[in-house]
Design a protein around this motif. Structure first.
Motif, PDB file in Angstrom:
ATOM      1  N   LYS A   1      46.524  32.986  49.456  1.00 31.69           N
ATOM      2  CA  LYS A   1      46.249  33.045  47.934  1.00 31.69           C
ATOM      3  C   LYS A   1      45.495  34.057  47.444  1.00 31.69           C
ATOM      4  O   LYS A   1      46.055  35.210  46.726  1.00 31.69           O
ATOM      5  N   ASN A   2      44.309  34.398  48.183  1.00 35.89           N
ATOM      6  CA  ASN A   2      43.446  35.590  47.754  1.00 35.89           C
ATOM      7  C   ASN A   2      44.156  37.073  47.983  1.00 35.89           C
ATOM      8  O   ASN A   2      43.834  37.801  47.199  1.00 35.89           O
ATOM      9  N   ILE A   3      44.429  37.008  49.249  1.00 34.66           N
ATOM     10  CA  ILE A   3      45.237  38.355  49.496  1.00 34.66           C
ATOM     11  C   ILE A   3      46.285  38.697  48.629  1.00 34.66           C
ATOM     12  O   ILE A   3      46.612  39.935  48.305  1.00 34.66           O
ATOM     13  N   THR A   4      47.116  37.757  48.314  1.00 34.71           N
ATOM     14  CA  THR A   4      48.435  37.829  47.396  1.00 34.71           C
ATOM     15  C   THR A   4      47.728  38.486  46.110  1.00 34.71           C
ATOM     16  O   THR A   4      48.195  39.365  45.457  1.00 34.71           O
ATOM     17  N   GLU A   5      46.700  37.657  45.570  1.00 35.48           N
ATOM     18  CA  GLU A   5      46.200  38.037  44.298  1.00 35.48           C
ATOM     19  C   GLU A   5      45.593  39.424  44.315  1.00 35.48           C
ATOM     20  O   GLU A   5      45.461  40.091  43.202  1.00 35.48           O
ATOM     21  N   TYR A   6      44.866  39.971  45.377  1.00 34.76           N
ATOM     22  CA  TYR A   6      44.407  41.222  45.631  1.00 34.76           C
ATOM     23  C   TYR A   6      45.650  42.530  45.516  1.00 34.76           C
ATOM     24  O   TYR A   6      45.359  43.559  44.922  1.00 34.76           O
ATOM     25  N   LEU A   7      46.989  42.055  46.375  1.00 32.86           N
ATOM     26  CA  LEU A   7      47.870  42.983  46.464  1.00 32.86           C
ATOM     27  C   LEU A   7      48.787  42.891  45.213  1.00 32.86           C
ATOM     28  O   LEU A   7      49.232  44.047  44.952  1.00 32.86           O
ATOM     29  N   ALA A   8      49.133  41.949  44.671  1.00 32.86           N
ATOM     30  CA  ALA A   8      50.180  42.035  43.404  1.00 32.86           C
ATOM     31  C   ALA A   8      49.898  42.718  42.584  1.00 32.86           C
ATOM     32  O   ALA A   8      50.695  43.590  42.058  1.00 32.86           O
ATOM     33  N   PRO A   9      48.599  42.991  41.761  1.00 37.19           N
ATOM     34  CA  PRO A   9      48.339  43.989  40.916  1.00 37.19           C
ATOM     35  C   PRO A   9      48.556  45.482  41.420  1.00 37.19           C
ATOM     36  O   PRO A   9      48.610  46.412  40.556  1.00 37.19           O
ATOM     37  N   GLN A  10      48.277  45.807  42.685  1.00 44.42           N
ATOM     38  CA  GLN A  10      48.513  47.153  43.241  1.00 44.42           C
ATOM     39  C   GLN A  10      50.096  47.643  43.561  1.00 44.42           C
ATOM     40  O   GLN A  10      50.533  48.546  43.834  1.00 44.42           O
ATOM     41  N   LEU A  11      50.716  46.484  43.738  1.00 42.27           N
ATOM     42  CA  LEU A  11      52.178  46.540  44.197  1.00 42.27           C
ATOM     43  C   LEU A  11      53.078  45.808  42.917  1.00 42.27           C
ATOM     44  O   LEU A  11      53.699  45.185  43.097  1.00 42.27           O
TER      45      LEU A  11
ATOM     46  N   VAL B   1      56.868  45.103  43.246  1.00 44.16           N
ATOM     47  CA  VAL B   1      57.308  43.864  44.383  1.00 44.16           C
ATOM     48  C   VAL B   1      56.922  42.565  43.732  1.00 44.16           C
ATOM     49  O   VAL B   1      56.072  42.391  43.012  1.00 44.16           O
ATOM     50  N   ILE B   2      57.815  41.656  44.023  1.00 47.54           N
ATOM     51  CA  ILE B   2      57.672  40.292  43.307  1.00 47.54           C
ATOM     52  C   ILE B   2      57.048  39.479  44.411  1.00 47.54           C
ATOM     53  O   ILE B   2      57.594  39.304  45.540  1.00 47.54           O
ATOM     54  N   PHE B   3      55.853  38.929  44.130  1.00 48.49           N
ATOM     55  CA  PHE B   3      55.155  38.149  45.380  1.00 48.49           C
ATOM     56  C   PHE B   3      55.243  36.660  44.762  1.00 48.49           C
ATOM     57  O   PHE B   3      55.192  36.156  43.670  1.00 48.49           O
ATOM     58  N   ILE B   4      55.844  35.942  45.695  1.00 48.11           N
ATOM     59  CA  ILE B   4      55.915  34.353  45.578  1.00 48.11           C
ATOM     60  C   ILE B   4      55.108  33.642  46.474  1.00 48.11           C
ATOM     61  O   ILE B   4      55.138  33.573  47.725  1.00 48.11           O
ATOM     62  N   GLN B   5      54.067  33.087  45.875  1.00 47.53           N
ATOM     63  CA  GLN B   5      52.965  32.418  46.588  1.00 47.53           C
ATOM     64  C   GLN B   5      52.848  30.961  46.704  1.00 47.53           C
ATOM     65  O   GLN B   5      53.071  30.232  45.542  1.00 47.53           O
ATOM     66  N   TYR B   6      52.852  30.311  47.724  1.00 45.85           N
ATOM     67  CA  TYR B   6      52.911  28.996  48.239  1.00 45.85           C
ATOM     68  C   TYR B   6      51.518  28.316  47.701  1.00 45.85           C
ATOM     69  O   TYR B   6      50.636  28.954  47.972  1.00 45.85           O
ATOM     70  N   GLY B   7      51.470  27.231  46.752  1.00 45.62           N
ATOM     71  CA  GLY B   7      50.229  26.744  46.338  1.00 45.62           C
ATOM     72  C   GLY B   7      50.080  27.180  44.973  1.00 45.62           C
ATOM     73  O   GLY B   7      51.036  27.549  44.112  1.00 45.62           O
ATOM     74  N   THR B   8      48.808  27.188  44.431  1.00 46.08           N
ATOM     75  CA  THR B   8      48.520  27.515  43.240  1.00 46.08           C
ATOM     76  C   THR B   8      47.819  28.828  43.055  1.00 46.08           C
ATOM     77  O   THR B   8      47.066  29.202  44.184  1.00 46.08           O
ATOM     78  N   VAL B   9      47.888  29.433  41.949  1.00 44.61           N
ATOM     79  CA  VAL B   9      47.189  30.877  41.996  1.00 44.61           C
ATOM     80  C   VAL B   9      46.449  30.809  40.791  1.00 44.61           C
ATOM     81  O   VAL B   9      46.589  30.314  39.773  1.00 44.61           O
ATOM     82  N   ASP B  10      45.293  31.719  40.612  1.00 41.52           N
ATOM     83  CA  ASP B  10      44.300  32.064  39.526  1.00 41.52           C
ATOM     84  C   ASP B  10      44.872  33.007  38.256  1.00 41.52           C
ATOM     85  O   ASP B  10      44.550  32.940  37.535  1.00 41.52           O
ATOM     86  N   LYS B  11      45.316  34.071  39.019  1.00 38.27           N
ATOM     87  CA  LYS B  11      45.815  35.418  38.193  1.00 38.27           C
ATOM     88  C   LYS B  11      47.071  34.936  37.554  1.00 38.27           C
ATOM     89  O   LYS B  11      48.109  34.559  37.846  1.00 38.27           O
ATOM     90  N   GLU B  12      47.328  35.532  36.393  1.00 39.65           N
ATOM     91  CA  GLU B  12      48.536  35.648  35.757  1.00 39.65           C
ATOM     92  C   GLU B  12      49.255  37.169  35.676  1.00 39.65           C
ATOM     93  O   GLU B  12      48.764  37.723  34.769  1.00 39.65           O
ATOM     94  N   LEU B  13      50.286  37.366  36.275  1.00 37.37           N
ATOM     95  CA  LEU B  13      50.756  38.616  36.631  1.00 37.37           C
ATOM     96  C   LEU B  13      52.433  38.528  36.522  1.00 37.37           C
ATOM     97  O   LEU B  13      52.756  37.418  36.669  1.00 37.37           O
ATOM     98  N   ASP B  14      52.841  39.459  35.993  1.00 32.59           N
ATOM     99  CA  ASP B  14      54.418  39.406  35.745  1.00 32.59           C
ATOM    100  C   ASP B  14      54.961  39.221  37.053  1.00 32.59           C
ATOM    101  O   ASP B  14      55.984  38.680  37.012  1.00 32.59           O
TER     102      ASP B  14
END
Length: 434
Positions: free
Chosen positions: A227-237, A240-253
């Protein structure tokens, strides 16, 4: 972990949880409550190139195995080229520095430093071994020469002795011969083992870097640990569409999330188990006491209590992903010590089913239909149908109309359920069908 008995103290919180159709999406089943996203991955499904990260071996003894099956089944249904799915297994190192900017360079300064350090360690080990070998050879050669000289001097003195000292001469020669043999034996150099650096598994950062460099435009992160590393990477990439299992805190396209409501299937399973039990004692064996496992066992208890308010669930764990010995012995303990006449499980092998079959106790599998391992007493199994989600999300990405940015799937969506009932019992069939 010691066996824990679940009693009515759990009822108030669990009953509200077990049949709730809401998930991480704020109350709407299926997760279709986030509006459309204009993130695109290409003109057709075949333009998708998918990377997948697993934090385990993704084999039949692991939880992510069922997600893997769902991804592959969805890809087959959509005729997606299997060569365009790249898997990274046992990616457990999720460290990252939030202050650092992510780089797509294949070898960053940190990796280069680690590589040089490993090479230096290996070289030093080899050099140390060589020095030890040379030292050993020099020492043993000196001892052999000294022993040889001693033997010659002894023989010279023995030649000049009288016949009366002949016995002493023989004794001395025998002693010298023994010393020479020992010296020769020591002269064989002992090889020193070289300890090589341990094999280092790919980090999550390196895995994602590799996938992006391989032109993956969709990356599935199959564990909550990412989760945390996905939320770190998604804004920088952003491409790329990231599909994360579980819940996330950030709202990104380009950030989607998905989860399951497996506890719904376990609620139904608990009710069916209570219908079968004569003693009211139900056994439940699991891997570890994670939050998801606790949700499952609590829902199982709530389902049982909906049929028999006096039902008790005895809960035990093996404290690892799988243990072929403990899965058997702990199931046997539930049956013999706790007098459980129905067994349910949250482990991924059929060994609890085998133990229950041997004891002639009804049992419920987990993950897949395990009835072949307990043909007489296996009732059903709680299962996932992950292709339901992955087929849907791949289609939405292709159409550039993502309506399930936050997805939660349960019985209603067909994501979870029970396999076919394998025993002839009208009461159980009625509960499952309902």
């Amino acid at each position: 972990m010691k066996v824990k008995r679940l009693t009515a103290a759990f009822m108030a919180t669990v009953l509200a949880l077990s049949l709730c159709s809401c998930g991480a999406d704020g109350g709407k089943s299926g997760g279709k409550n986030s509006g459309k996203s204009n993130t695109s991955a290409g003109e057709s499904v075949n333009d998708l190139k998918i990377g997948v990260l697993y934090d385990d071996a993704a084999n039949a003894n692991c939880a992510s195995y069922y997600q893997k099956q769902g991804i592959m089944k969805a890809a087959e249904e959509l005729k997606l080229d299997s060569n365009k799915i790249i898997e990274k297994i046992e990616v457990t190192n999720v460290y990252f520095d939030a202050n650092d900017k992510f780089s797509l360079k294949t070898t960053d300064a940190t990796n280069e430093k680690d590589t040089k350090k490993a090479d230096k360690t290996t070289a030093e080990a080899k050099e140390t071994t060589a020095v030890k070998d040379e030292t050993t050879k020099a020492e043993t050669t000196a001892k052999a020469t000294a022993a040889k000289d001693t033997t010659k001097e002894t023989k010279a003195k023995d030649t000049k002795t009288t016949t009366a000292k002949a016995k002493d001469t023989k004794a001395t020669a025998a002693k010298a011969k023994k010393e020479k043999a020992e010296t020769t034996e020591k002269a064989v150099p002992t090889q020193q083992a070289v300890t090589l650096p341990p094999v280092v598994h790919e980090t999550a950062l390196d895995a994602v870097r590799s996938l992006v460099n391989d032109k993956c435009n969709v990356i599935i992160m199959t564990s909550r640990a990412y989760k945390n590393i996905t939320e770190y990477l998604a804004p920088q990439l952003e491409d790329v569409i990231f599909i994360q299992y579980g819940t996330v805190d950030k709202e990104l396209d380009n950030l989607l999330s998905y989860t399951d409501r497996m506890y719904e299937a376990l609620y139904v399973e608990g009710a069916a188990a209570a219908k079968l039990s004569k003693s009211g004692n139900l056994g439940y064996i699991a891997t570890v006491a994670s939050s998801a496992v606790k949700d499952n066992v609590n829902a199982f208890y709530a389902g049982a209590a909906s049929i028999n308010k006096k039902a008790s669930v005895f809960f035990t764990t093996i404290d690892t992903n799988f243990d072929l010995v403990l899965e058997t012995t702990k199931t046997e303990a539930l049956i013999k010590k706790n007098k459980c006449d129905v067994i349910a499980q949250n482990v991924y092998t059929a060994l609890p089913q085998v133990a229950a079959e041997k004891a002639k106790k009804y049992c419920f599998g987990f993950g897949y239909d395990m009835s072949s391992d307990a043909p007489k007493f296996a009732v059903s199994a709680a299962i996932w149908n992950w292709d339901v989600y992955f087929t849907q999300i791949f289609k939405e990405i292709k159409a550039d109309e993502i309506t399930s940015k936050v997805y939660s799937g349960g019985i209603k969506e067909g994501l979870v359920g029970l396999s076919a009932v394998r025993i002839d019992n009208d009461a159980v069939n009625k509960v499952v069908d309902k």
